[in-house]
Design a protein around this motif. Sequence first.
Motif, PDB file in Angstrom:
ATOM      1  N   UNK A 137      13.686  -5.497   2.318  1.00 47.60           N
ATOM      2  CA  UNK A 137      12.976  -4.667   3.297  1.00 47.60           C
ATOM      3  C   UNK A 137      11.477  -4.870   3.105  1.00 47.60           C
ATOM      4  N   UNK A 138      10.758  -4.951   4.218  1.00 48.44           N
ATOM      5  CA  UNK A 138       9.298  -5.046   4.160  1.00 48.44           C
ATOM      6  C   UNK A 138       8.747  -3.640   4.358  1.00 48.44           C
ATOM      7  N   UNK A 139       7.905  -3.232   3.431  1.00 51.62           N
ATOM      8  CA  UNK A 139       7.330  -1.888   3.482  1.00 51.62           C
ATOM      9  C   UNK A 139       5.822  -1.971   3.306  1.00 51.62           C
ATOM     10  N   UNK A 140       5.163  -0.881   3.667  1.00 46.98           N
ATOM     11  CA  UNK A 140       3.721  -0.719   3.433  1.00 46.98           C
ATOM     12  C   UNK A 140       3.587   0.377   2.376  1.00 46.98           C
ATOM     13  N   UNK A 141       2.826   0.096   1.335  1.00 47.86           N
ATOM     14  CA  UNK A 141       2.628   1.048   0.238  1.00 47.86           C
ATOM     15  C   UNK A 141       1.149   1.380   0.128  1.00 47.86           C
ATOM     16  N   UNK A 142       0.867   2.640  -0.165  1.00 47.43           N
ATOM     17  CA  UNK A 142      -0.482   3.067  -0.557  1.00 47.43           C
ATOM     18  C   UNK A 142      -0.358   3.834  -1.859  1.00 47.43           C
ATOM     19  N   UNK A 143      -1.339   3.667  -2.721  1.00 54.43           N
ATOM     20  CA  UNK A 143      -1.304   4.338  -4.014  1.00 54.43           C
ATOM     21  C   UNK A 143      -2.713   4.546  -4.551  1.00 54.43           C
ATOM     22  N   UNK A 144      -2.849   5.551  -5.381  1.00 54.20           N
ATOM     23  CA  UNK A 144      -4.108   5.809  -6.093  1.00 54.20           C
ATOM     24  C   UNK A 144      -4.000   5.422  -7.563  1.00 54.20           C
ATOM     25  N   UNK A 145      -2.770   5.154  -8.033  1.00 47.72           N
ATOM     26  CA  UNK A 145      -2.562   5.009  -9.465  1.00 47.72           C
ATOM     27  C   UNK A 145      -1.840   3.705  -9.799  1.00 47.72           C
ATOM     28  N   UNK A 146      -2.374   2.996 -10.769  1.00 50.35           N
ATOM     29  CA  UNK A 146      -1.797   1.770 -11.284  1.00 50.35           C
ATOM     30  C   UNK A 146      -1.818   1.877 -12.805  1.00 50.35           C
ATOM     31  N   UNK A 147      -0.688   1.612 -13.444  1.00 47.50           N
ATOM     32  CA  UNK A 147      -0.640   1.718 -14.904  1.00 47.50           C
ATOM     33  C   UNK A 147       0.190   0.579 -15.474  1.00 47.50           C
ATOM     34  N   UNK A 148       0.233   0.499 -16.786  1.00 51.25           N
ATOM     35  CA  UNK A 148       1.002  -0.515 -17.476  1.00 51.25           C
ATOM     36  C   UNK A 148       1.331   0.007 -18.851  1.00 51.25           C
TER      37      UNK A 148
END
Length: 179
Positions: A137-148
């Motif tokens: 599925x192709x989706x559009x994502x928005x986020x404020x947070x990126x972690x590892x």
Amino acid sequence: MKKVIYALILPLVVVSGLVFANREIKNETYERPTPKPFSSAEREAELKKWEATPDGVKFKKWEASPAGKKVYAGAAKIRKHISAFTNMEAVITSLSLPPGSLLGFGVMARINGVDYIVKFETEKSQLEQLYSLKVNDKIIIRSHNLSYAPKYSYPIVSGEYVERDSKVIFKRVPRKGGC
């Protein structure tokens, strides 16, 4: 008769006095002592202290390893989108997270040719729409947070807004009573 009237008025006066006194106490604002933010020198000292612990040493080794460098490179590719909260096109590659994952509900997605873990903090009412996602599925994502984390071989994106076929299927609900 006077004694009965005094007996009725006396408790009324006492109770009204207590209510008035309690109201004044509630109107007073108490200032909680807020912790003083660390200065940059104190922050550096705490970081150095943590890096000397076994967990800090392990993290530093992971950062220098090829797996850590791969995760940091993947995170750098989408950092501008994360900070600007802009749309990122993604393709679902797996509906399950890596084995042993403790991130809750999430999927694996490929954004700009790099695989990411996309985790969701959902309420039960929102899960049904997310369960409708399928591989490719192709989706559009928005986020404020990126972690590892050293435990995972992929950067972790916290999904806050997901759209499929121009329909919003997930929008994070802000927590009540705080951040």
